[in-house]
Design a protein around this motif. Structure first.
Motif, PDB file in Angstrom:
ATOM      1  N   ILE A   1       5.079  -1.669  -7.401  1.00  0.00           N
ATOM      2  CA  ILE A   1       4.138  -1.652  -6.268  1.00  0.00           C
ATOM      3  C   ILE A   1       3.908  -3.036  -5.673  1.00  0.00           C
ATOM      4  O   ILE A   1       3.140  -3.175  -4.721  1.00  0.00           O
ATOM      5  CB  ILE A   1       2.771  -1.061  -6.673  1.00  0.00           C
ATOM      6  N   GLY A   2       4.551  -4.060  -6.221  1.00  0.00           N
ATOM      7  CA  GLY A   2       4.322  -5.377  -5.633  1.00  0.00           C
ATOM      8  C   GLY A   2       4.965  -6.459  -6.474  1.00  0.00           C
ATOM      9  O   GLY A   2       5.717  -6.179  -7.420  1.00  0.00           O
TER      10      GLY A   2
ATOM     11  N   GLU B   1       0.825  -1.219   0.000  1.00  0.00           N
ATOM     12  CA  GLU B   1       0.000   0.000   0.000  1.00  0.00           C
ATOM     13  C   GLU B   1       0.858   1.268   0.000  1.00  0.00           C
ATOM     14  O   GLU B   1       0.540   2.244  -0.681  1.00  0.00           O
ATOM     15  CB  GLU B   1      -0.932   0.004   1.221  1.00  0.00           C
ATOM     16  N   ALA B   2       1.967   1.234   0.746  1.00  0.00           N
ATOM     17  CA  ALA B   2       2.818   2.428   0.873  1.00  0.00           C
ATOM     18  C   ALA B   2       3.480   2.796  -0.458  1.00  0.00           C
ATOM     19  O   ALA B   2       3.891   3.935  -0.662  1.00  0.00           O
ATOM     20  CB  ALA B   2       3.871   2.200   1.949  1.00  0.00           C
ATOM     21  N   ALA B   3       3.578   1.814  -1.346  1.00  0.00           N
ATOM     22  CA  ALA B   3       4.248   2.072  -2.625  1.00  0.00           C
ATOM     23  C   ALA B   3       3.295   2.614  -3.685  1.00  0.00           C
ATOM     24  O   ALA B   3       3.724   3.022  -4.766  1.00  0.00           O
ATOM     25  CB  ALA B   3       4.897   0.788  -3.132  1.00  0.00           C
TER      26      ALA B   3
ATOM     27  N   ARG C   1      -6.545 -21.004  -6.300  1.00  0.00           N
ATOM     28  CA  ARG C   1      -7.450 -19.858  -6.419  1.00  0.00           C
ATOM     29  C   ARG C   1      -6.616 -18.594  -6.230  1.00  0.00           C
ATOM     30  O   ARG C   1      -6.148 -18.300  -5.126  1.00  0.00           O
ATOM     31  CB  ARG C   1      -8.530 -19.942  -5.325  1.00  0.00           C
ATOM     32  N   GLY C   2      -6.385 -17.879  -7.295  1.00  0.00           N
ATOM     33  CA  GLY C   2      -5.555 -16.682  -7.230  1.00  0.00           C
ATOM     34  C   GLY C   2      -6.167 -15.622  -6.333  1.00  0.00           C
ATOM     35  O   GLY C   2      -7.389 -15.511  -6.248  1.00  0.00           O
ATOM     36  N   ARG C   3      -5.330 -14.862  -5.617  1.00  0.00           N
ATOM     37  CA  ARG C   3      -5.868 -13.756  -4.816  1.00  0.00           C
ATOM     38  C   ARG C   3      -4.881 -12.609  -4.706  1.00  0.00           C
ATOM     39  O   ARG C   3      -3.685 -12.745  -4.989  1.00  0.00           O
ATOM     40  CB  ARG C   3      -6.310 -14.179  -3.423  1.00  0.00           C
ATOM     41  N   LEU C   4      -5.416 -11.486  -4.276  1.00  0.00           N
ATOM     42  CA  LEU C   4      -4.627 -10.264  -4.118  1.00  0.00           C
ATOM     43  C   LEU C   4      -4.452  -9.991  -2.629  1.00  0.00           C
ATOM     44  O   LEU C   4      -5.431  -9.951  -1.877  1.00  0.00           O
ATOM     45  CB  LEU C   4      -5.368  -9.088  -4.775  1.00  0.00           C
ATOM     46  N   ILE C   5      -3.193  -9.830  -2.227  1.00  0.00           N
ATOM     47  CA  ILE C   5      -2.862  -9.557  -0.823  1.00  0.00           C
ATOM     48  C   ILE C   5      -2.224  -8.171  -0.776  1.00  0.00           C
ATOM     49  O   ILE C   5      -1.408  -7.851  -1.633  1.00  0.00           O
ATOM     50  CB  ILE C   5      -1.829 -10.587  -0.298  1.00  0.00           C
ATOM     51  N   MET C   6      -2.575  -7.379   0.232  1.00  0.00           N
ATOM     52  CA  MET C   6      -1.956  -6.066   0.348  1.00  0.00           C
ATOM     53  C   MET C   6      -1.304  -5.899   1.711  1.00  0.00           C
ATOM     54  O   MET C   6      -1.906  -6.185   2.752  1.00  0.00           O
ATOM     55  CB  MET C   6      -2.980  -4.948   0.131  1.00  0.00           C
ATOM     56  N   LYS C   7      -0.036  -5.453   1.676  1.00  0.00           N
ATOM     57  CA  LYS C   7       0.636  -5.066   2.919  1.00  0.00           C
ATOM     58  C   LYS C   7       0.190  -3.639   3.201  1.00  0.00           C
ATOM     59  O   LYS C   7       0.447  -2.734   2.400  1.00  0.00           O
ATOM     60  CB  LYS C   7       2.156  -5.131   2.708  1.00  0.00           C
ATOM     61  N   SER C   8      -0.526  -3.447   4.298  1.00  0.00           N
ATOM     62  CA  SER C   8      -1.100  -2.121   4.559  1.00  0.00           C
ATOM     63  C   SER C   8      -0.046  -1.156   5.066  1.00  0.00           C
ATOM     64  O   SER C   8       1.062  -1.565   5.434  1.00  0.00           O
ATOM     65  CB  SER C   8      -2.240  -2.225   5.568  1.00  0.00           C
ATOM     66  N   MET C   9      -0.401   0.125   5.088  1.00  0.00           N
ATOM     67  CA  MET C   9       0.497   1.178   5.553  1.00  0.00           C
ATOM     68  C   MET C   9       1.064   0.833   6.933  1.00  0.00           C
ATOM     69  O   MET C   9       2.209   1.141   7.240  1.00  0.00           O
ATOM     70  CB  MET C   9      -0.273   2.503   5.694  1.00  0.00           C
TER      71      MET C   9
END
Lengths: 337, 337
Positions: free
Chosen positions: B301-302, B244-246, B310-318
């Motif tokens: 950004i990642g 997320e920070a990027a 099952r593909g998924r999107l993971i986000m490292k938060s701020m």
């Protein structure tokens, strides 16, 4: 004259449509391909010669005798590709849906598109769906664009039309326009008035296979046979003479026109076309067309007289006189396709 | 679940758009090309590999900071062609106009289309104009379809995404969505919120010239960066992790989102794209992109973690935690493009 607002007649396929294209669109978009104002653009991409065309469909009612907006959206674009001499291959489909539109109706429309695509041998390969709030559109509007491949050696264009060419029409005119108006306005004509909406690519392929000297083709959609022949006369700078008695009109459509004051020459068709070829080629082209499902009633309806400064359309009327046919200046029928 | 009526959310670019495509369109239109559900179809015609795409534009308001429906209609289709790895060449333009629409506004829109086409180096070669009665459409809707040529040797598709790929984003997200909503709802955010609508074909050409190993690209339009990365994770069967920070977000847009509760991840963009390539290629791709007008703020950004069922999107938060990002199920923003 230029109007400060869009009028219905700007979309009617007649004089005002011509005017908005020439005065509003062309000055900005000017390029050789668009400037030809033909049904589709002929493009060279790498080693291939392709044709590319688009049409948005806003017909009202969405369902009518002989088809619906879905089948129409496939036929119209397949036919525009065919008129460039292209073999229609791929279509796109863009839907604008009104919030609240019945899903069951959408399914019927999509099913008709799929069936029409199968009959025409084209694939719908890319699409888009937008939804607008209630009241911001009228049910569903569909855009189809199409890509086809051109193999025919000649240049199929009004620019190729020559004095001595005969004009072949593939069947009776006015069915689509009459069917739409009868249904939309609940006119209740009992006689069978059914849209002629049909894919013409098979018919065109047969004609192109029969002769290597086909000069021009156009489908007689919005504006009808009369408008497109006037445009072709202007574009080719020739006098085109047609014979009213040779132009087939089905009895129910003729009755419909007599009662309501329509001229079948200016009623829309969605499965009719004209083809220009030298007289010496016309017998074999005509037989090839008559052997096809959508060409059974094909007939020679006129010929190209001579080259002139200002091309025009002349019609020998049923009672024998000659008159110039001009495009009606008022509103034609809106939302016919 | 299937609804019996069209909802606004069917056009929002989120879950229901996905559902109507999979459950209503695909069963009828099924073919390999459409089934891939990518931005455009890649076609072989004769000796050439082409791409073909379509979009209808129904944006409300028609004029907004940073553009109007005309420039948008060119940028959107140019970008869809670019994302297939194609060089955009030719566009069609289909107009649906409401009776009474001011001719002066139409002229402005057409002028913007022409300027956008010139900047992108494409030609508008074929078109169509329909007019519907007052109240049957909302001002003007535009469809553009596009044809491009593909020369890039690799297969640019989510199917080519591999673990280890990095994800490059070309700049700050959310500008277009925020600009449209701010204008439409008269929210009066004083800060400069301007649509990012832009043609990305130059940027894409620079990236493709820099590396022969670009695996996938998508423009982050309707549904925003979040939706398209979830879809790409599903289509590629991988875990995509973003930081997320990027992810750059302009201050006015961040403020707009905080006040109104929008997530910039799901706001539409019209000049932003993600690109997937192996880490070893990323430096040269990034520098090539940064040298371009629409890539100055490009950043990694990642990255793609691993292949999964099952593909998924993971986000490292701020603040450091990891969370799965899912597509919001409710209504996204209607008529954003």
């Amino acid at each position: 004259m230029k109007y400060d607002q869009i009028l219905l007649a700007h979309g009617g396929g007649g004089l005002l449509t011509n005017e908005i294209i020439r005065e509003t669109f062309l000055p900005h978009f000017q390029n050789d391909l668009l400037g030809r104002l033909e049904d589709g653009a002929v493009l060279r991409i790498g080693a291939e010669k392709l044709c590319f065309t688009t049409d948005s469909y806003v017909v009202n009612p969405l369902f009518f005798p002989g088809g619906n907006i879905g089948s129409l959206a496939v036929h119209g674009t397949v036919n525009d590709l065919s008129m460039c001499g292209g073999v229609p291959l791929f279509l796109s489909a863009g839907f604008i849906l009104e919030e609240g539109f019945p899903m069951a109706d959408l399914e019927k429309i999509i099913q008709s598109m799929a069936e029409a695509a199968r009959e025409a041998g084209v694939q719908i390969v890319t699409g888009d769906t937008k939804v607008v709030t209630r009241g911001a559109a009228d049910g569903v509007f569909i855009n189809t664009a199409g890509v086809g491949m051109i193999r025919y050696p000649g240049l199929i264009s009004p620019a190729s039309i020559k004095p001595g060419d005969v004009i072949i029409l593939n069947g009776p005119i006015g069915d689509h326009g009459a069917a739409i108006v009868n249904k939309r306005e609940n006119l209740g004509f009992e006689a069978e008035i059914v849209s002629d909406s049909a894919p013409l690519n098979g018919l065109v392929a047969a004609a192109l296979a029969a002769s290597a000297e086909i000069h021009a083709m156009r489908d007689c959609t919005r504006g009808g046979l009369g408008t497109i022949l006037v445009e072709m006369a202007e574009q080719s700078g020739t006098i085109i003479e047609i014979d009213e008695a040779a132009i087939p009109v089905r009895e129910p459509v003729r009755g419909f026109c007599e009662v309501l004051g329509f001229d079948p020459l200016f009623l829309a068709n969605e499965g009719k076309m004209v083809l220009f070829c030298p007289e010496a080629e016309s017998d074999k082209v005509l037989s090839a067309m008559k052997a096809e499902r959508y060409g059974k009633d094909a007939a020679v309806i006129g010929r190209v007289q001579k080259t002139v400064d200002r091309g025009r359309l002349i019609m020998k009327s049923m009672i024998g006189g000659l008159r110039e046919v001009t495009i009606p200046s008022g509103e034609l029928l809106p939302r016919i396709c």
